[in-house]
Design an enzyme around this catalytic site. Structure first.
Site, short mmCIF file in Angstrom:
data_model
loop_
_atom_site.label_atom_id
_atom_site.label_comp_id
_atom_site.label_asym_id
_atom_site.label_seq_id
_atom_site.Cartn_x
_atom_site.Cartn_y
_atom_site.Cartn_z
N GLU A 118 0.72 -1.23 0.10
CA GLU A 118 -0.01 -0.04 0.07
C GLU A 118 0.85 1.31 0.09
OE1 GLU A 118 -0.87 -2.24 2.29
OE2 GLU A 118 -2.83 -2.84 1.40
N TYR A 130 8.19 2.02 -7.05
CA TYR A 130 7.47 0.95 -7.39
C TYR A 130 7.08 0.82 -8.88
CZ TYR A 130 6.91 1.40 -2.25
OH TYR A 130 7.22 1.75 -0.94
C1 LIG Z 1 10.66 6.05 -1.01
C2 LIG Z 1 11.84 5.75 -0.72
C3 LIG Z 1 11.95 4.37 0.01
C4 LIG Z 1 12.94 5.79 -1.87
O1 LIG Z 1 13.96 5.53 -1.28
P1 LIG Z 1 15.54 6.34 -2.12
O2 LIG Z 1 16.62 5.55 -1.42
O3 LIG Z 1 15.35 7.65 -1.97
O4 LIG Z 1 15.20 5.86 -3.66
P2 LIG Z 1 16.26 5.67 -4.63
O5 LIG Z 1 17.52 6.66 -4.61
O6 LIG Z 1 16.72 4.01 -4.55
O7 LIG Z 1 15.30 6.03 -5.89
C5 LIG Z 1 14.61 5.05 -6.47
C6 LIG Z 1 13.42 5.87 -7.39
O8 LIG Z 1 12.47 6.41 -6.59
C7 LIG Z 1 12.24 7.63 -7.09
N1 LIG Z 1 12.89 8.89 -6.51
C8 LIG Z 1 13.52 8.65 -5.34
N2 LIG Z 1 13.80 9.97 -4.83
C9 LIG Z 1 13.13 10.75 -5.75
C10 LIG Z 1 13.04 12.29 -6.10
N3 LIG Z 1 13.72 12.91 -5.05
N4 LIG Z 1 12.45 12.76 -6.79
C11 LIG Z 1 11.61 11.84 -7.74
N5 LIG Z 1 11.73 10.67 -7.63
C12 LIG Z 1 12.52 10.09 -6.72
C13 LIG Z 1 12.77 7.54 -8.67
O9 LIG Z 1 11.72 6.79 -9.50
C14 LIG Z 1 13.92 6.87 -8.26
O10 LIG Z 1 14.45 6.21 -9.38
P3 LIG Z 1 15.85 6.64 -10.21
O11 LIG Z 1 16.96 6.65 -9.28
O12 LIG Z 1 15.92 5.68 -11.41
O13 LIG Z 1 15.08 7.93 -10.64
C15 LIG Z 1 12.55 6.99 0.30
O14 LIG Z 1 11.98 8.18 -0.33
C16 LIG Z 1 11.73 6.96 1.67
O15 LIG Z 1 12.05 6.26 2.72
N6 LIG Z 1 10.70 7.98 1.98
C17 LIG Z 1 10.21 7.77 3.35
C18 LIG Z 1 9.33 6.76 3.53
C19 LIG Z 1 8.37 6.12 2.55
O16 LIG Z 1 7.63 7.10 2.13
N7 LIG Z 1 8.41 4.85 2.22
C20 LIG Z 1 7.38 4.12 1.50
C21 LIG Z 1 6.05 3.84 2.19
S1 LIG Z 1 4.96 3.18 0.94
#
Ligand SMILES: CC(C)(COP(=O)(O)OP(=O)(O)OC[C@H]1O[C@@H](n2cnc3c(N)ncnc32)[C@H](O)[C@@H]1OP(=O)(O)O)[C@@H](O)C(=O)NCCC(=O)NCCS
Length: 163
Positions: A118, A130
């Site tokens: 979710e 995702y």
């Molecule tokens: C969602 C989350 C887990 C992503 O982790 P992350 O380490 O920042 O992500 P990554 O660096 O591996 O990036 C993966 C993808 O996420 C998206 N993304 C991450 N940061 C982004 C940004 N600042 N802007 C746009 N897209 C972004 C992109 O699709 C990216 O792919 P790309 O690198 O090919 O462009 C992180 O932002 C987080 O912990 N957020 C808070 C908690 C949360 O919301 N968890 C999910 C609950 S459902």
């Protein structure tokens, strides 16, 4: 040029991120990342329960600090990603994608056919992540999440794994 200036210009070594199973000793660090990441965070007790009931619980650490974690419930050919999070300063460097792929890989090894999760419709970064690995929207749970102004729906996403 002084020695100090030379040192400042030298490239910084890449910090190694290590992925491993979560243990009870990690819970305080995990909960600290959780509190700094969500408006309505899980308690330490919830993480302890996840370990106790045998959910797949993984962490990533860097320089001895927890920087990411992921939790998956598995059973009857289905996996449900319950939580995935990266600490604020480490976001946008690929750790979330690596954690997600690791969770999916473990679920596949356990014979999972479908992975569900979710996500808040407002969580655009998470949704982009995702979708980029093949999750598609299969439903919506009305008022699933607590929100500052009441409740927020959840999008239900699904990834079907190759047999
Ligand atoms: C969602 C989350 C887990 C992503 O982790 P992350 O380490 O920042 O992500 P990554 O660096 O591996 O990036 C993966 C993808 O996420 C998206 N993304 C991450 N940061 C982004 C940004 N600042 N802007 C746009 N897209 C972004 C992109 O699709 C990216 O792919 P790309 O690198 O090919 O462009 C992180 O932002 C987080 O912990 N957020 C808070 C908690 C949360 O919301 N968890 C999910 C609950 S459902």
């Amino acid at each position: 040029m002084s020695a100090a200036e030379v040192r400042e210009e030298a490239p910084r070594p890449k910090r190694l991120v290590r992925f491993r199973a979560m243990t009870p000793f990690d819970v305080a660090g995990v909960a600290a990342v959780e509190r700094s990441s969500y408006q309505f965070p899980w308690s330490e007790g919830i993480f302890r329960d996840c370990l106790r009931v045998g959910y797949l619980c993984r962490v990533a650490e860097c320089d001895g600090e927890i920087v990411s974690y992921g939790i998956v419930a598995m059973g009857a050919g289905e996996a449900h990603i319950l939580n995935i999070c990266v600490s604020g300063p480490v976001r946008g460097r690929g750790v979330g994608r690596q954690m997600l792929m690791l969770l999916i890989e473990r679920a596949a090894q356990a014979g999972t056919q479908d992975v569900f999760l979710e996500v808040r419709p407002s969580n655009l970064h998470a949704i982009a992540l995702y979708q980029s690995v093949g999750f598609t929207e299969v439903g919506r749970r009305r008022g699933y999440y607590q929100a500052a102004d009441g409740r927020e729906d959840a999008l239900v996403l699904k990834l079907s794994l190759p047999r």
